[in-house]
Design a protein around this motif. Structure first.
Motif, PDB file in Angstrom:
ATOM      1  N   GLY A 125       0.793  -1.223   0.000  1.00 55.15           N
ATOM      2  CA  GLY A 125       0.000   0.000   0.000  1.00 55.15           C
ATOM      3  C   GLY A 125       0.824   1.271   0.000  1.00 55.15           C
ATOM      4  O   GLY A 125       0.266   2.376  -0.082  1.00 55.15           O
ATOM      5  N   HIS A 126       2.133   1.159   0.060  1.00 56.31           N
ATOM      6  CA  HIS A 126       2.975   2.355   0.071  1.00 56.31           C
ATOM      7  C   HIS A 126       2.979   2.987  -1.323  1.00 56.31           C
ATOM      8  O   HIS A 126       2.902   2.289  -2.341  1.00 56.31           O
ATOM      9  N   TRP A 127       3.101   4.306  -1.393  1.00 55.81           N
ATOM     10  CA  TRP A 127       3.062   4.992  -2.689  1.00 55.81           C
ATOM     11  C   TRP A 127       4.206   4.557  -3.608  1.00 55.81           C
ATOM     12  O   TRP A 127       4.094   4.629  -4.837  1.00 55.81           O
ATOM     13  N   ALA A 128       5.317   4.071  -3.040  1.00 59.88           N
ATOM     14  CA  ALA A 128       6.458   3.650  -3.857  1.00 59.88           C
ATOM     15  C   ALA A 128       6.541   2.132  -4.006  1.00 59.88           C
ATOM     16  O   ALA A 128       7.570   1.619  -4.466  1.00 59.88           O
ATOM     17  N   GLN A 129       5.474   1.408  -3.677  1.00 63.66           N
ATOM     18  CA  GLN A 129       5.533  -0.056  -3.688  1.00 63.66           C
ATOM     19  C   GLN A 129       5.966  -0.609  -5.051  1.00 63.66           C
ATOM     20  O   GLN A 129       6.866  -1.458  -5.127  1.00 63.66           O
ATOM     21  N   ASP A 159       7.616   0.745  -7.535  1.00 61.94           N
ATOM     22  CA  ASP A 159       9.003   1.067  -7.875  1.00 61.94           C
ATOM     23  C   ASP A 159       9.986   0.254  -7.040  1.00 61.94           C
ATOM     24  O   ASP A 159      11.005  -0.220  -7.554  1.00 61.94           O
ATOM     25  N   ASP A 162      10.110   4.358   4.542  1.00 59.17           N
ATOM     26  CA  ASP A 162      10.106   5.757   4.969  1.00 59.17           C
ATOM     27  C   ASP A 162      11.355   6.133   5.750  1.00 59.17           C
ATOM     28  O   ASP A 162      11.454   7.251   6.259  1.00 59.17           O
TER      29      ASP A 162
END
Length: 372
Positions: free
Chosen positions: A320-324, A326, A347
């Motif tokens: 669910g992380h915005w950079a998952q 990538d 983070d």
């Protein structure tokens, strides 16, 4: 239009003068070669009916006549590709086949200085932007070794700018820049004269035991091996001595692994395999898909065992992380490493040491002396 010297500057003008000088040298060499050919024809008493000096529209070129007796030689027909690069026919090389006790097939081929000189002549006659001589081998084999005359190769590197010899099999290819051959250093390492040195270029599939171990090591990091791992070697030898040319300094040399299937939507990348540690290292590569086959062009400044991998590496704490996406993409290429088996800490503040480590991995750099 002529360039303004004030705008171009002295370095650019110097490059222009050097380029003009190289072009004049090419013209002079070509004129000398043509003059020598006319002398050979006259000495052989050819009446004009036995030799075609003009070539045909297919891009093939004939080798000519025997200067000793005027009779036609076994003609070497050089073809050209779309870029004007020269293709040397397989039958022009002395190829031998052997099969070892394990049933592995090896091919050895020798390129003599005369064939190399004729190939260079064809490049000089054609488009001067073309700089590659191609040797394609259609015979299936587990290992191919091509021997090259080092002194002749290094000398002709001055004739054609960026001269490259491309050795190709059904499973892989090796693009060898002639400028990579450092004759003086090799002669010193081997204790031999430059004219005595032979360069051997080898492309080979790893043996069955090593292939199995590579698959096991790949599964441990969460990826799978696609196709067959390939070993690339470059050695110099003379007077019974040999030295491995395993590192090329700052020069990135192209080698290609051919996968006989389409990658589809999968993300494939190239890695270097260390058989001592059983670990993999990312190497820069470009994936090209053509007519159901996939070509993985590897660009690195050294030789080793290379493989193509595919897979998806993820971490529990990036869900669910915005950079998952990538993070998973870079981790699956072995460019990123987590802080634990299932922890990435997306983070966390990145350190300069971590940035440096990623840059080193991205460039495919490893420790090792440059020879040749």
């Amino acid at each position: 239009p002529a360039a303004d010297p004030q705008v171009v500057g002295q370095p650019a003008l110097a490059r222009c003068h050097r380029a003009a000088g190289r072009q004049q040298q090419r013209t002079d060499r070509l004129a000398a070669a043509n003059a020598q050919q006319h002398v050979r024809l006259a000495a052989g008493g050819d009446d004009g009916g036995g030799h075609d000096g003009g070539g045909d529209s297919s891009g093939d070129h004939n080798a000519g006549t025997n200067p000793d007796n005027g009779q036609a030689e076994s003609a070497i027909e050089f073809a050209t590709d779309e870029q004007g690069n020269i293709i040397v026919p397989e039958q022009a090389l002395a190829v031998e086949q052997t099969i070892d006790a394990n049933g592995r097939t090896s091919l050895t081929a020798a390129l003599d200085a005369d064939i190399l000189q004729q190939s260079i002549g064809q490049l000089l006659e054609g488009d001067t932007s073309a700089h590659t001589i191609i040797f394609s081998f259609s015979e299936p084999a587990d290992r191919l070794t091509v021997s090259l005359p080092a002194a002749s190769l290094a000398a002709h590197a001055e004739d054609v700018e960026d001269l490259t010899l491309s050795v190709r099999t059904a499973d892989a290819s090796y693009d060898l820049p002639a400028s990579l051959i450092g004759l003086d250093e090799l002669a010193s390492s081997l204790g031999a004269d430059a004219e005595e040195i032979t360069i051997s270029l080898t492309i080979g599939k790893v043996n069955e035991n090593r292939a199995s171990q590579i698959e096991i090591d790949a599964s441990r990091v969460g990826v799978r091996v696609v196709g067959e791992p390939i070993e690339f070697h470059l050695t110099a030898s003379a007077n019974g001595n040999s030295v491995e040319i395993s590192s090329f300094g700052s020069m990135y040399v192209v080698r290609t692994i051919t996968i006989h299937e389409d990658a589809g939507d999968e993300e494939w990348s190239a890695v270097l395999y260390d058989p001592i540690t059983g670990t993999f290292t990312f190497v820069p590569s470009v994936v090209e898909r053509v007519h159901g086959q996939t070509y993985v062009h590897i660009m690195r400044n050294g030789n080793s065992i290379y493989a193509v991998i595919s897979g998806k590496i993820t971490f529990a704490d990036i869900a669910g992380h915005w950079a998952q996406a990538d993070i998973e993409s870079l981790a699956s290429r072995l460019l990123l490493q987590g802080q634990g088996p299932d922890r990435f800490a997306p983070d966390a503040v990145i350190t300069r040491a971590e940035v440096a480590a990623m840059l080193v991995r991205a460039l495919g750099l490893t420790d090792g002396p440059a020879i040749g």
